[in-house]
Enzyme design. Sequence first.
Site, mmCIF file in Angstrom:
data_model
loop_
_atom_site.group_PDB
_atom_site.id
_atom_site.type_symbol
_atom_site.label_atom_id
_atom_site.label_comp_id
_atom_site.label_asym_id
_atom_site.label_seq_id
_atom_site.Cartn_x
_atom_site.Cartn_y
_atom_site.Cartn_z
ATOM 1 N N ALA A 119 -27.071 -37.511 8.695
ATOM 2 C CA ALA A 119 -26.438 -38.135 9.845
ATOM 3 C C ALA A 119 -26.894 -37.556 11.182
ATOM 4 O O ALA A 119 -26.271 -37.829 12.205
ATOM 5 C CB ALA A 119 -24.927 -38.010 9.716
ATOM 6 N N ASN A 175 -21.599 -31.600 6.228
ATOM 7 C CA ASN A 175 -22.836 -31.261 5.499
ATOM 8 C C ASN A 175 -24.015 -31.122 6.461
ATOM 9 O O ASN A 175 -24.912 -30.297 6.248
ATOM 10 C CB ASN A 175 -23.133 -32.338 4.459
ATOM 11 C CG ASN A 175 -22.167 -32.277 3.299
ATOM 12 O OD1 ASN A 175 -22.321 -31.462 2.408
ATOM 13 N ND2 ASN A 175 -21.150 -33.128 3.320
ATOM 14 N N HIS A 203 -22.464 -36.356 16.884
ATOM 15 C CA HIS A 203 -23.005 -35.026 16.596
ATOM 16 C C HIS A 203 -23.844 -34.595 17.787
ATOM 17 O O HIS A 203 -24.819 -35.262 18.144
ATOM 18 C CB HIS A 203 -23.896 -35.045 15.347
ATOM 19 C CG HIS A 203 -23.178 -35.468 14.108
ATOM 20 N ND1 HIS A 203 -22.205 -34.692 13.504
ATOM 21 C CD2 HIS A 203 -23.284 -36.583 13.346
ATOM 22 C CE1 HIS A 203 -21.753 -35.318 12.429
ATOM 23 N NE2 HIS A 203 -22.383 -36.466 12.317
HETATM 24 N N1 NAI Z 1 -25.820 -34.692 4.876
HETATM 25 C C1 NAI Z 1 -25.266 -35.643 5.575
HETATM 26 O O1 NAI Z 1 -25.697 -35.927 6.688
HETATM 27 C C2 NAI Z 1 -24.130 -36.407 5.039
HETATM 28 C C3 NAI Z 1 -23.577 -36.120 3.813
HETATM 29 N N2 NAI Z 1 -22.561 -36.873 3.321
HETATM 30 C C4 NAI Z 1 -22.025 -36.565 1.997
HETATM 31 O O2 NAI Z 1 -22.580 -37.480 1.066
HETATM 32 C C5 NAI Z 1 -21.678 -37.664 -0.024
HETATM 33 C C6 NAI Z 1 -21.498 -39.151 -0.332
HETATM 34 O O3 NAI Z 1 -20.894 -39.806 0.750
HETATM 35 P P1 NAI Z 1 -20.097 -41.188 0.531
HETATM 36 O O4 NAI Z 1 -20.852 -42.079 -0.362
HETATM 37 O O5 NAI Z 1 -19.682 -41.672 1.856
HETATM 38 O O6 NAI Z 1 -18.808 -40.655 -0.267
HETATM 39 P P2 NAI Z 1 -17.804 -41.503 -1.182
HETATM 40 O O7 NAI Z 1 -16.587 -40.675 -1.314
HETATM 41 O O8 NAI Z 1 -17.683 -42.897 -0.696
HETATM 42 O O9 NAI Z 1 -18.553 -41.581 -2.604
HETATM 43 C C7 NAI Z 1 -18.771 -40.458 -3.411
HETATM 44 C C8 NAI Z 1 -18.799 -40.907 -4.864
HETATM 45 O O10 NAI Z 1 -19.200 -39.795 -5.653
HETATM 46 C C9 NAI Z 1 -18.308 -39.636 -6.733
HETATM 47 N N3 NAI Z 1 -18.221 -38.213 -7.078
HETATM 48 C C10 NAI Z 1 -17.647 -37.221 -6.355
HETATM 49 N N4 NAI Z 1 -17.739 -36.052 -7.014
HETATM 50 C C11 NAI Z 1 -18.401 -36.307 -8.163
HETATM 51 C C12 NAI Z 1 -18.793 -35.514 -9.272
HETATM 52 N N5 NAI Z 1 -18.497 -34.215 -9.335
HETATM 53 N N6 NAI Z 1 -19.467 -36.110 -10.273
HETATM 54 C C13 NAI Z 1 -19.738 -37.436 -10.240
HETATM 55 N N7 NAI Z 1 -19.373 -38.249 -9.232
HETATM 56 C C14 NAI Z 1 -18.712 -37.688 -8.207
HETATM 57 C C15 NAI Z 1 -16.974 -40.209 -6.271
HETATM 58 O O11 NAI Z 1 -16.180 -40.632 -7.358
HETATM 59 C C16 NAI Z 1 -17.439 -41.368 -5.381
HETATM 60 O O12 NAI Z 1 -17.568 -42.569 -6.106
HETATM 61 C C17 NAI Z 1 -20.384 -36.919 0.387
HETATM 62 O O13 NAI Z 1 -20.380 -35.615 -0.196
HETATM 63 C C18 NAI Z 1 -20.534 -36.795 1.876
HETATM 64 O O14 NAI Z 1 -19.803 -35.714 2.388
HETATM 65 C C19 NAI Z 1 -22.083 -37.940 4.001
HETATM 66 C C20 NAI Z 1 -22.601 -38.236 5.227
HETATM 67 C C21 NAI Z 1 -23.620 -37.480 5.868
HETATM 68 O O1 OAA Z 2 -21.793 -38.687 8.289
HETATM 69 C C1 OAA Z 2 -21.619 -37.830 9.155
HETATM 70 O O2 OAA Z 2 -21.536 -38.108 10.371
HETATM 71 C C2 OAA Z 2 -21.601 -36.381 8.806
HETATM 72 C C3 OAA Z 2 -20.964 -36.050 7.545
HETATM 73 O O3 OAA Z 2 -20.068 -36.721 7.081
HETATM 74 C C4 OAA Z 2 -21.413 -34.855 6.843
HETATM 75 O O4 OAA Z 2 -22.329 -34.181 7.346
HETATM 76 O O5 OAA Z 2 -20.868 -34.550 5.782
#
Ligand code: NAI
Ligand code: OAA
Length: 252
Positions: A119, A175, A203
């Site tokens: 992000a 993250n 951000h």
């Molecule tokens: N690095 C970055 O810039 C960003 C990272 N993220 C992270 O990416 C991930 C995914 O985001 P979203 O799809 O929006 O989340 P979400 O909550 O919509 O989907 C996550 C899915 O993963 C599943 N899940 C969670 N823990 C699990 C496990 N231990 N084993 C198997 N399945 C599992 C959940 O049941 C859910 O269906 C989150 O951890 C979020 O914090 C999100 C946005 C930005």
């Molecule tokens: O999606 C974003 O803006 C950031 C976020 O959730 C993450 O870093 O976990």
Amino acid sequence: MINVGLLGCGNVGHILARHAENFRIVAVFDIIPDRAQELAALSHAEPYADFDEFLRQDTDIIVEAASVAAVRRYGEAILGAGKDLVVLSGGALADDEFRTRLIEAARSAGRKIRVPSGAVTGLDNLKIGQISPLQTLLLRTTKSPGSLGISTPARMEIFKGMAHECIKQYPKNINVAVALGLAAGREADVELYVDPDVERNVHEIFAEGEFGDIYIRVRNVPSPENPATSYMAALSILTLLKNLDNPLVVGT
Ligand SMILES: NC(=O)C1=CN([C@@H]2O[C@H](COP(=O)(O)OP(=O)(O)OC[C@H]3O[C@@H](n4cnc5c(N)ncnc54)[C@H](O)[C@@H]3O)[C@@H](O)[C@H]2O)C=CC1
Ligand SMILES: O=C([O-])CC(=O)C(=O)O
């Protein structure tokens, strides 16, 4: 065309499935089996309720879009099975001991762990911090209170401190701070705000060093099914997958 295994069938998983043009999602896994079933139908993949079976499928790379806990639980096994790993929940890598183990697992298997920019932007040239250490590296993040499950009538700082501490408290929201630190070669300071007047995930990155100084502000549109996750995070994975085999590498 590369074969992708998708770990996590939530908001980002759905966006990936809808835009799977340069790759094929062949296997999906989620801790909630119904979600895997539903996403499998959308992407013409096979759903797996058993993680080991998911891992045995013919995939080149596993994309994690699940949680910090999922990376910790499955990361080493994925690399050990000879698959590359895309880690969106990069917060898992804040733990020095776990990160060292994961890197060692990748090295032994001859595979790669790829942390997308997610992000934020600017991770490419913030890597200069690995050569010429940065004096300042600060991430100021502002999200809507609702996206963090908080209710407040006015802008409020909810965390100030180091990235490794913030990710422990807000593993679904910061993250990016850990990814920033991994790129720059030093841990980021973090200020996390909620603000009822913002409609975007903002951000702001402040960096300073021998090179001069940087200010980046990213005003992200929240993604449709999870407002805490910026839509850019899913686009970032799609871009990573599109360029995986490209001989021309642009950006540091
Ligand atoms: N690095 C970055 O810039 C960003 C990272 N993220 C992270 O990416 C991930 C995914 O985001 P979203 O799809 O929006 O989340 P979400 O909550 O919509 O989907 C996550 C899915 O993963 C599943 N899940 C969670 N823990 C699990 C496990 N231990 N084993 C198997 N399945 C599992 C959940 O049941 C859910 O269906 C989150 O951890 C979020 O914090 C999100 C946005 C930005
Ligand atoms: O999606 C974003 O803006 C950031 C976020 O959730 C993450 O870093 O976990």
